[in-house]
Design a protein around this motif. Sequence first.
Motif, PDB file in Angstrom:
ATOM      1  N   SER A 188      -6.648   1.328   3.502  1.00  0.00           N
ATOM      2  CA  SER A 188      -5.928   1.907   2.436  1.00  0.00           C
ATOM      3  C   SER A 188      -7.000   2.955   1.670  1.00  0.00           C
ATOM      4  O   SER A 188      -6.259   3.924   1.149  1.00  0.00           O
ATOM      5  N   HIS A 191      -6.765   5.957   3.688  1.00  0.00           N
ATOM      6  CA  HIS A 191      -5.530   6.468   3.788  1.00  0.00           C
ATOM      7  C   HIS A 191      -5.238   7.323   2.581  1.00  0.00           C
ATOM      8  O   HIS A 191      -4.914   8.616   2.226  1.00  0.00           O
ATOM      9  N   GLY A 219      -0.652   6.573   7.878  1.00  0.00           N
ATOM     10  CA  GLY A 219      -1.227   5.319   7.012  1.00  0.00           C
ATOM     11  C   GLY A 219      -0.865   4.224   7.712  1.00  0.00           C
ATOM     12  O   GLY A 219      -1.837   3.190   7.839  1.00  0.00           O
ATOM     13  N   ARG A 223      -3.401   1.558   9.471  1.00  0.00           N
ATOM     14  CA  ARG A 223      -3.535   0.112   8.580  1.00  0.00           C
ATOM     15  C   ARG A 223      -3.364  -0.953   9.927  1.00  0.00           C
ATOM     16  O   ARG A 223      -4.082  -1.723   9.815  1.00  0.00           O
TER      17      ARG A 223
END
Lengths: 481, 303
Positions: A188, A191, A219, A223
């Motif tokens: 995150s 991202h 993203g 992830r």
Amino acid sequence: MSALLAKEFRLSLDVLRPWALVVVGAIIFALVARRLPESILPVAMAQLTIGDLMSAFAVAVGGSAVIVSAWSAAAILQGDQSHGAALLAASLPVAPRELAASKVLVLAFAVLVPAVAATVAFALARAANPVAESSSPLSIGLFAVLISAAGAGLAMPWALLVRGSSKVVFLAMSAAIAFGAAGALGASIIHLRLVRAAVKVFAEPGQDAMGTAPLALAGERARLVAIAAGIGVAALIGLVIGVAAIGRSNVRRWIPWALVAALAAAFGVGIAAARIAIDRDEAFWRSGTGTLMRASRLDDTALAQEIRSWDAARRRNMWAVPGDLATFAEEGARRMSVLSPSMRASSPVLQALVAAQAGASRDLAECGVLLLPSGDKSRRDAALDGVIRFPESTWMQWILSRELALLPGAPPSDRDDSSVDVQRLRGWGPIRAEWKDPFRIERRRSISAALLVQLEWWLEHGELDRTDVQQAIARLRSEQP
Amino acid sequence: MKPSDTLDRSPFGIACKGVQVRFGATHALDGLDLTIEPGNAVGLVGRNGAGKSTLFRAIIGVEPLRGGSISAIPKPLPLPELLARSGFVPDQLSAYDWMTVGKAIEFVAALRPGFDTAWCDELVRELGLDRTKRIPKLSRGMQARLAFVLGVSHRPGLLLLDEPLLGVDAVSHDAILGMLARLRVEQDCSILVASHAMGDLARITDRIAFIDRGRIIEEAATDDLAAHTKRLVIRPEPASFVAPPEAVHVTRQDGAMVMTVRGFTRELLDRVRGWVPEGQVDVVDLTIAEACADRMRAMEATA
């Protein structure tokens, strides 16, 4: 086989035997169910083929391999205790290295069994129901082995810390979630950085909304990679500390610290994996947002090269040029618009943009003239050249008119709201009554006439090349009715 | 992985210095000091939970030490060698529950260097073990016998015995003690033995160590313990007195005061008689078991 190894194999059977019984039971049930009359079977079951059954079986076995392996790790590491022989095992003069080797060897066997079963089931499913695009059994097998090994690695530290295999499996799976979450957190952060970088390069308000989907998908992909990497590295740390602690009671006290370190490592590896995943995300970097960001990161020389490639491609066939190539030219235009005239003049980017205008067709020239910086000689020259070559182009006339109005000492343009007018001229804005003429003939005449007045004024005041101005005036007059 | 058949069977001892073992907040061993010289036999006496079994587990490396040290004497040995040259008989049989007696013996024989098969066969015969019987089917006594066989079949230089006679019938009891005595005579092996059958300790130990709350609180030669521990019965109960430092345990019984003392001397007797000039002080000789029991009562009272 040595007594030690035989004993460890016997411990692994605590898990593999009931697991094998369940597997065999499932197979027998499936075979029996297929022989039953369809009328007594649920519709969904009656329609299942052997291939479907084997696929379901492969997924079930492969997916549960993580649990089976964790359970096996608990059984093998805690087996001496659960079978009442902890003190006997501890009092035997077996070197920790030898003990660890025998346990790891048997654990490897226990890890492979469900993975191999899943692979065989998948191969049978594929043979029964060939699907061209499905993965190869080898890659499926490798994936199942990794899942299985991760389960064992995650369970090993817990098996040495707490008693009871169900507790160990529960804690190992909970830890996997925590390690995965740490990896996702790392992703995150990366991202978020990507999103911030993307927002910076969006030149126009509203463009950021256009980039939302590619950014979100990138993203998601990053992830997933980070979660897998986080769990993987934590499992590896668990495996290492687990092997080191076998037979060494003084190493066991470090296990809680190793778990904390694994959490931190999962976070760190999540960051690294997400960064690599995003850097190598072809789908993202080929999207409009990705191309815009790629363009923003290029130096002027590379950007000029990309602009030349774009120009060459559109001259070959402007309808077949990939849309993202124009992004480089737009980035070049953005850079030039913020540079001082002196720096701009020597920039290879401006040279590439100017070159894109030279000898271009009307369509290409009309597109390209706006890429040149407003108020710059390059745009004025391109517009003048455009008017000479395409006197029928109201667009070129209007651009030239605007550029002439910007020159110092120039008389004001006839209308200052012409940007709005041009939008209407090109059909972008709401149409008022006076614009109901579908060909906008009056407005075109008005722009042409205004430009003639400006050019004649400039002919007297000598700022522009007289020959060019005269040629433009002649061309414009020849176009007038 | 077949171990070497050669094993140094010479006796060696153990020196425990400031040993600390903790289970959470509980100090199972709290700075324990105990030395077993090579060839010596030490009895370990203490209440339940005093730390006896923990000490054995610490010696074989199961419990990590939070402090202090445990090392072989006269020469320190790495743990695998210490384990190879020592034998451990736990208070409860430790063997895989899927095995038979014979399989358990084979398993240990395969992993123990210097396993003496002839000696093992003799032990099995003497103790009446059935090799075909599965371990879960063994009675408590049979389990204790098998634990003994598994622990001593390699004729170790150091024997660690945690309640070896628990649940054993009288015949096997004598057989086990006889085997231990034989091991001592033939090999002069060192022994650390914990037992609640304290009378038996006298037959095989040179010294007795009392352990309480993770510390050795008293050590005495076994012979001295019986010779110098007396019970004084003082009638009538003195109205006021200050217990002498030699007093181990004081209790009241039928209007008399019963005081167990260690290091009994004539001078001590005279002092006690001074408390009740008109009364009577009887001196009662104690067995080892009684002497130990009184010390345990004293530990219980101070706990």
